[in-house]
Design an enzyme around this catalytic site. Structure first.
Site, PDB file in Angstrom:
ATOM      1  N   HIS A 139      15.211  25.067 -85.142  1.00 16.89           N
ATOM      2  CA  HIS A 139      15.146  24.410 -83.817  1.00 16.89           C
ATOM      3  C   HIS A 139      14.853  22.914 -83.865  1.00 16.89           C
ATOM      4  O   HIS A 139      14.876  22.257 -82.831  1.00 16.89           O
ATOM      5  CB  HIS A 139      14.076  25.078 -82.945  1.00 16.89           C
ATOM      6  CG  HIS A 139      12.677  24.678 -83.325  1.00 16.89           C
ATOM      7  ND1 HIS A 139      12.085  25.094 -84.487  1.00 16.89           N
ATOM      8  CD2 HIS A 139      11.763  23.888 -82.703  1.00 16.89           C
ATOM      9  CE1 HIS A 139      10.865  24.586 -84.560  1.00 16.89           C
ATOM     10  NE2 HIS A 139      10.647  23.847 -83.501  1.00 16.89           N
TER      11      HIS A 139
HETATM   12  N1  UDP Z   1       7.265  31.935 -82.974  1.00 18.13           N
HETATM   13  C1  UDP Z   1       7.213  33.047 -82.161  1.00 18.13           C
HETATM   14  N2  UDP Z   1       8.410  33.632 -81.808  1.00 18.13           N
HETATM   15  C2  UDP Z   1       9.620  33.176 -82.236  1.00 18.13           C
HETATM   16  C3  UDP Z   1       9.635  32.022 -83.079  1.00 18.13           C
HETATM   17  C4  UDP Z   1       8.433  31.411 -83.413  1.00 18.13           C
HETATM   18  O1  UDP Z   1       6.138  33.519 -81.773  1.00 18.13           O
HETATM   19  O2  UDP Z   1      10.643  33.745 -81.868  1.00 18.13           O
HETATM   20  C5  UDP Z   1       5.977  31.287 -83.316  1.00 18.13           C
HETATM   21  C6  UDP Z   1       5.757  31.101 -84.787  1.00 18.13           C
HETATM   22  O3  UDP Z   1       5.225  32.265 -85.373  1.00 18.13           O
HETATM   23  C7  UDP Z   1       4.764  29.936 -84.811  1.00 18.13           C
HETATM   24  C8  UDP Z   1       5.198  29.110 -83.638  1.00 18.13           C
HETATM   25  O4  UDP Z   1       5.967  29.973 -82.804  1.00 18.13           O
HETATM   26  O5  UDP Z   1       3.450  30.390 -84.610  1.00 18.13           O
HETATM   27  C9  UDP Z   1       6.009  27.983 -84.191  1.00 18.13           C
HETATM   28  O6  UDP Z   1       6.651  27.382 -83.215  1.00 18.13           O
HETATM   29  P1  UDP Z   1       7.940  26.490 -83.453  1.00 18.13           P
HETATM   30  O7  UDP Z   1       8.604  26.875 -84.709  1.00 18.13           O
HETATM   31  O8  UDP Z   1       8.685  26.570 -82.182  1.00 18.13           O
HETATM   32  O9  UDP Z   1       7.319  25.026 -83.522  1.00 18.13           O
HETATM   33  P2  UDP Z   1       6.793  24.086 -84.664  1.00 18.13           P
HETATM   34  O10 UDP Z   1       5.715  24.829 -85.403  1.00 18.13           O
HETATM   35  O11 UDP Z   1       7.938  23.692 -85.508  1.00 18.13           O
HETATM   36  O12 UDP Z   1       6.231  22.928 -83.925  1.00 18.13           O
END
Ligand code: UDP
Length: 354
Positions: free
Chosen positions: A203
């Site tokens: 994403h």
């Molecule tokens: N996550 C979730 N469901 C999903 C995809 C991700 O609960 O379908 C959780 C994942 O386990 C983590 C968080 O969302 O705890 C991460 O979010 P994301 O990857 O959107 O953001 P980033 O960490 O890159 O800022």
């Protein structure tokens, strides 16, 4: 009693805030007011986390999403300012590196309300990333900087924070608190999944908004899915949009974004994690899985040094080679890289002090 106004708005922030809010309530010394900016609004990107993780309903629900970064951040700034004037908190608490983080911190700082930043000091050293801009600026206007790692503390020291009248504290990572706290609630997503799967997430704007990078990643995932192991991909709404816009065909086991309990089940049962997420890189480690990261840099450099994570960028062959090298490989945290689940307690202790 300290009145803290927490600003959250995006999926990872709900997961991080859940453990701190819970601990704040247990302390009996903090009155928390929760403001949700509306940055993530689909029920499987927002509401499901409030339900599963027992996060109190937001006291203030804004409805700000879409538009350019400037439009979104500007609208948030104006509306958060109104909320701060009304609720008059002693402190504002922000998480991570999204537009909601920056808007919350900036609105508070302009009103001379002190700001605490959870996940302070992380750097990718890539100023093309909107997250890098948000986190650098937020750190600059915070006086309580809760760092998850020693690397984050060193980054702030290198930027001169050691000589400023602020508190830089290494508290560990709240995402490890969440992973430990909710591990027993893990449950399989509905609908059935292939055996021996690789868990993928995708994403980051640097991948989804760059047609060449996106096409190379889609081609790699298709080939891995056909030739090596089934790829399960809970697809972020923005990625779905960008893939359609580019006319690409993704032939993997796609599912809708899942709740946290389902996500940790997937992390626990997969053979490998393939991601461009920040949080998921660490979660792979918490669940003992090797991670192949489809980015050119990571803020979580200790995972690379430890040999748990490999950076492969958006290069089709490197993604496939990294997958072959790491599939089925288990990793074990022998040196407590992320604090062992004590971060929320340390944060709340400090928030109670001032
Ligand atoms: N996550 C979730 N469901 C999903 C995809 C991700 O609960 O379908 C959780 C994942 O386990 C983590 C968080 O969302 O705890 C991460 O979010 P994301 O990857 O959107 O953001 P980033 O960490 O890159 O800022």
């Amino acid at each position: 009693m300290k009145k803290i106004l927490t600003v959250i708005g995006a999926r990872p922030q709900f997961i991080k805030a859940s453990v701190v809010s819970r601990m704040a309530k247990l302390s009996g010394s903090i009155e928390e007011v929760i403001l949700h900016t509306g940055q993530h609004f689909d029920s499987n990107m927002s509401e499901i986390f409030f339900n599963q993780l027992s996060i109190p309903r937001p006291d203030i629900q804004l409805d700000i999403h879409g538009g350019s970064h400037g439009q979104m951040t500007g609208r948030m700034l104006a509306e958060i300012e109104q909320a701060l004037l009304k609720h008059k908190p002693d402190r504002v608490l922000v998480y991570g590196d999204t537009n909601s983080t920056l808007a919350g911190a900036l609105a508070a700082a302009k009103l001379h309300i002190p700001v605490a930043h959870v996940e302070a000091g992380l750097r990718s050293f890539n100023m093309q990333m909107p997250e890098e801009i948000n986190r650098i600026l937020t750190d600059q206007i915070s006086d309580l900087l809760f760092c998850p790692t020693n690397t984050a503390v060193n980054n702030l020291n290198n930027e001169g924070f050691a000589h400023r009248q602020v508190h830089v504290l290494q508290v560990g990572d709240v995402m490890q608190d969440s992973a430990l706290l909710f591990a027993k609630k893990a449950r399989a997503p509905t609908g059935g999944l292939p055996e021996g799967f690789i868990l993928a997430t995708l994403h980051r704007a640097e991948n989804t908004d760059n047609p060449e990078r996106l096409a190379a990643i889609v081609a790699a995932l298709n080939e891995i899915n056909t030739s090596f192991a089934p790829v399960v991909l809970p697809l972020h709404p923005r990625t779905r949009q960008m893939i359609a816009l580019q006319g690409l065909e993704l032939r993997v086991h796609m599912i809708s974004p899942v709740g946290y309990f389902e996500m940790i089940w997937l992390l626990d049962h997969c053979e490998l994690v393939l991601t461009d997420s920040g949080g998921v890189q660490k979660e792979a480690f918490f669940f003992g899985k090797a991670c192949v990261t489809m980015r050119d840099q990571t803020e979580w450099v200790e995972l690379i040094d430890f040999g748990a994570n490999e950076l492969v960028g958006a290069d089709k062959n490197k993604i496939i080679d990294g997958t072959i090298r790491n599939i089925g490989r288990n990793v074990k945290d022998t040196i407590q890289l992320y604090g062992g689940g004590m971060a929320a307690e340390r944060i709340v202790k400090q928030l109670c002090k001032g």
